[in-house]
Each structure stands twice: as C-alpha cells, then as structure tokens.
Design a protein around this motif. Structure first.
Motif, PDB file in Angstrom:
ATOM      1  N   ALA A   1     -10.034   9.663  31.925  1.00 52.00           N
ATOM      2  CA  ALA A   1      -9.350   8.864  32.947  1.00 52.00           C
ATOM      3  C   ALA A   1      -7.860   9.191  33.034  1.00 52.00           C
ATOM      4  O   ALA A   1      -6.998   8.325  32.858  1.00 52.00           O
ATOM      5  N   PRO A   2      -7.513  10.433  33.358  1.00 46.34           N
ATOM      6  CA  PRO A   2      -6.096  10.800  33.414  1.00 46.34           C
ATOM      7  C   PRO A   2      -5.334  10.104  34.545  1.00 46.34           C
ATOM      8  O   PRO A   2      -4.160   9.752  34.368  1.00 46.34           O
TER       9      PRO A   2
ATOM     10  N   ILE B   1     -12.447  15.822  34.573  1.00 46.80           N
ATOM     11  CA  ILE B   1     -11.300  16.675  34.874  1.00 46.80           C
ATOM     12  C   ILE B   1     -10.073  16.064  34.191  1.00 46.80           C
ATOM     13  O   ILE B   1      -9.624  14.973  34.560  1.00 46.80           O
ATOM     14  N   VAL B   2      -9.516  16.763  33.228  1.00 45.90           N
ATOM     15  CA  VAL B   2      -8.383  16.233  32.471  1.00 45.90           C
ATOM     16  C   VAL B   2      -7.089  16.335  33.263  1.00 45.90           C
ATOM     17  O   VAL B   2      -6.234  15.445  33.198  1.00 45.90           O
ATOM     18  N   ARG B   3      -6.945  17.412  34.045  1.00 48.77           N
ATOM     19  CA  ARG B   3      -5.706  17.632  34.801  1.00 48.77           C
ATOM     20  C   ARG B   3      -6.022  17.899  36.269  1.00 48.77           C
ATOM     21  O   ARG B   3      -6.133  19.056  36.689  1.00 48.77           O
ATOM     22  N   PRO B   4      -6.174  16.852  37.064  1.00 47.16           N
ATOM     23  CA  PRO B   4      -6.432  17.043  38.500  1.00 47.16           C
ATOM     24  C   PRO B   4      -5.328  17.868  39.146  1.00 47.16           C
ATOM     25  O   PRO B   4      -4.139  17.606  38.938  1.00 47.16           O
TER      26      PRO B   4
ATOM     27  N   VAL C   1      -6.657   2.284  40.465  1.00 46.02           N
ATOM     28  CA  VAL C   1      -7.496   3.198  39.706  1.00 46.02           C
ATOM     29  C   VAL C   1      -8.265   2.357  38.684  1.00 46.02           C
ATOM     30  O   VAL C   1      -7.669   1.599  37.918  1.00 46.02           O
ATOM     31  N   LEU C   2      -9.585   2.482  38.702  1.00 49.71           N
ATOM     32  CA  LEU C   2     -10.455   1.727  37.809  1.00 49.71           C
ATOM     33  C   LEU C   2     -11.155   2.673  36.850  1.00 49.71           C
ATOM     34  O   LEU C   2     -11.293   3.871  37.137  1.00 49.71           O
ATOM     35  N   THR C   3     -11.621   2.152  35.729  1.00 50.86           N
ATOM     36  CA  THR C   3     -12.432   2.948  34.809  1.00 50.86           C
ATOM     37  C   THR C   3     -13.713   2.188  34.479  1.00 50.86           C
ATOM     38  O   THR C   3     -13.739   0.950  34.469  1.00 50.86           O
ATOM     39  N   VAL C   4     -14.771   2.947  34.189  1.00 53.69           N
ATOM     40  CA  VAL C   4     -16.066   2.352  33.849  1.00 53.69           C
ATOM     41  C   VAL C   4     -16.685   3.122  32.689  1.00 53.69           C
ATOM     42  O   VAL C   4     -16.420   4.306  32.494  1.00 53.69           O
TER      43      VAL C   4
END
Length: 367
Positions: free
Chosen positions: A258-259, A287-290, A307-310
């Motif tokens: 979640a960068p 993807i670590v570095r969009p 920005v959300l994370t799941v």
C-alpha cells in the motif's frame, strides 16, 4: 493529431514516435497537447471506445481494434450496500487494459514499429500480446516467474515470446527497460498514450448515466492508470462544460502492498522511499513504486478522494460474494468491492466500481 511529448520534469519536447520511453533527465512523458472533448463529435454508430475517435490523438486508419470499450454498467447490492459495476472484465482479453492497448498499438502500427518489449504481471502483457498479434507486431514479454499460470498461458496463446524473471515485480521492469535500448518499450505504466485510451472509461460512464457523473468511483490501484485515465476523462468533460464536479476518486490497495496509502496518510506527494511489500492475493496491484504516483495522489486530493487498504481475507470474501451474484472476477478486481464494504465515509448517491479482470485468469475461489 498528436505531434509531440514533453517531459514533465524539464519541459523538453520529443517527437511522438521517439523510441525513448522517458526523458534524458529521467522525467516522464506527457502529451504536449491533449484534445478537448466534443460531444458533437461522438460517432454513435461505432460500438467501441473508438466512438470517441475525435478525442483520441492517433492518426492510424483504421485503428487496431478488437471491439473494446462500452463495458456494461449494472446495479448490484452486497450487504445492503448498493453500487454500480462496470464490467471491464468483458473486454476482448479479459481486462480493462485493452482500453489503453488499442490506442498504443494503433500508434505503433502507424509509426512502422515492428517489435516491442514490455514487462507485466499478466493482464497488460496479455492485452499487448493480443493486439500486437492482430497488428502483426512481434511482442516480447518479461513477467515475474510467480505470475498467474492462467495469465502466462494466455500470453503464450497469442504467440508472444514469454521471458520469466526471478524475484519481485520490479525485476521484470528492469529487464524490459534494459532491452529497450534495441526494441521499442511499449510500457503500460510509462507510455502516455495508455492514458488516452483509459480516459474513455469516464466518457462512457457519462453517457451511460444519461450525461451525469457518479458521486464516487472506487478503483483497485497498483500503478493507478485506470484511476488517472478516468480523472483526465472527467477533467475533459468538466472543461467542456458538461459536468459540474468530478466524482470522488477512491484508490483501494492491498494492505500488504500500500505505497499510495502510506503517501496519502503522511501528506506526501511521492511514495516513501522505504516502502516494501509482502505477498498479496491481489497480484495485479502489487506495485511498490507506482510510476505516476504524484499525479495519482494529486487526482485523489483534487476530487476529495481517499486511499483505502483491505486485507487478503477481505479481498477473497469480496471475490466470493461477487461470484455468488454472477460476476466471476480475479481477486484484484474484488479489492475495490472489499474497500467499499469497509468504507466508513462513503457518500450517499451513485457509487461505481470497475470490475477490472476476469476470474478465468486466476481460477480459484475461497471455500
């Protein structure tokens, strides 16, 4: 007609057919000029995204098209949460990537490009392989060795040369960029024409909602190209005086990678330099570095988005709930649905989620 790119860092201009994939200063390319949206120029008789041809800066005649675009928009309710699903997984190769690929490959053919290389975790590679096969362009794909077997089989079926690369996703990108010194790098993450195809997502939604816009859209987000392309499409509609406000754009990421979430929460314009990731079932957004992180974060903030994370468990459960309602998607597609179900500040009104990839690409479901 597209004439040139410019570097967003130093401003240097390049011809559109340049074989460079970024500026000599390492800055990203953008189109020097973008075409405005003209509702009177829509070719309604065309049942693909090329109905917006007057707004797409490619001169190929005819375009390299497999009938992409015009994805259905259907209502759905899960756990009493109502939303609209745009069925991008019904695209010719089973993912939304076809929107950008049709524009890029049309340009490549018009420039006389005979061979391309790309790196991809699966969907972008499958899309490029298919459209290159249709256009008669040789295609070489560098993919992570751990990528979905179904996606690799799909790429092979189109006749592309497949080169597995050990290690994290970033290693595939480095390998493709190295060989781009002698072959054209048709990158879905770097090439500005990809966004010119993806902006049609916004145009279609506007048409399908009777020339209105939804209140919010949630996107599974890795490189974030669909979110960014949609943002630019809505900006076009707003500048044309056709909508008052752009929908709130919500990026949803796997908690294991979640960068953008980290940058958004810290008020940063770029991804933190110490970002790392772990395995996630949502391989398409690991993807670590969009590549265009700054532009994505700006689009989210400009639209009052979040920005959300799941968790992986929530992703798998959302995938299962979709399948039990007739929509078989890959886990990455279910990320946005999982995010919606956990979104505590979701607004009243119309919410849209693009279901981005077919479940046939990763044929597994939780019990």
């Amino acid at each position: 007609m597209m004439e040139a790119y410019r570097c967003i860092r130093c401003g240097e201009r390049y011809p559109a057919s340049t074989h460079l994939w970024r500026c000599r200063c390492s800055g990203l390319f953008e189109l020097d000029e973008r075409l405005p949206f003209d509702p009177h120029a829509i070719q309604y008789e065309l049942k693909s995204l090329w109905r917006y041809r007057a707004m797409i800066p490619v001169v190929a005649e005819p375009p390299v098209s497999l009938g992409e675009g015009l994805a259905p928009l259907i209502p759905l309710a899960i756990q009493d949460v109502e939303f609209l699903c745009k069925l991008e997984f019904l695209a010719p190769t089973g993912s939304f990537k076809d929107r950008g690929t049709t524009v890029l490959v049309s340009a490549l053919r018009s420039w006389g490009i005979g061979e391309v290389v790309e790196d991809s975790s699966g969907n972008a590679g499958a899309s490029l392989a298919a459209y290159c096969a249709y256009a008669g362009i040789r295609c070489r794909l560098y993919v992570p060795k751990h990528a979905s077997g179904a996606k690799l089989a799909q790429i092979k079926a189109y006749g592309a040369e497949l080169i597995p690369v050990e290690g994290p996703r970033e290693n595939s990108a480095r390998a493709a960029q190295e060989v781009s010194k002698t072959s054209y790098y048709a990158s879905h993450a770097y090439h500005p024409l990809i966004l010119e195809g993806l902006k049609t997502f916004a145009y279609e939604l506007w048409e399908q909602l009777d020339r209105q816009c939804p209140d919010a859209i949630l996107f599974p987000t890795g490189h974030g190209t669909l979110l960014l392309g949609a943002y630019r499409g809505f900006v076009d509609l707003q500048r044309a005086g056709l909508i008052d406000e752009i929908p709130r754009l919500i990026a949803v990421q796997s908690r294991n990678c979640a960068p953008l979430y980290a940058a958004f929460e810290r008020g940063m314009d770029e991804v933190p330099s110490d970002m790392q990731s772990s395995d996630t079932i949502a391989e398409g957004i690991r993807i670590v570095r969009p590549t265009r992180a700054r532009a994505i974060l700006e689009a989210i903030r400009q639209t009052r988005g979040e920005v959300l994370t799941v968790s992986d468990d929530a992703i798998l459960q959302a995938q299962k709930m979709l399948a039990h309602r007739g929509l078989y998607t890959e886990p990455t597609s279910a990320v946005a649905v999982a995010g919606l179900l956990q979104w505590t500040r979701r607004p009243k009104g119309t919410i849209v989620i693009p279901l981005t990839g077919s479940g046939l690409k990763t044929p597994t479901l939780p019990p």
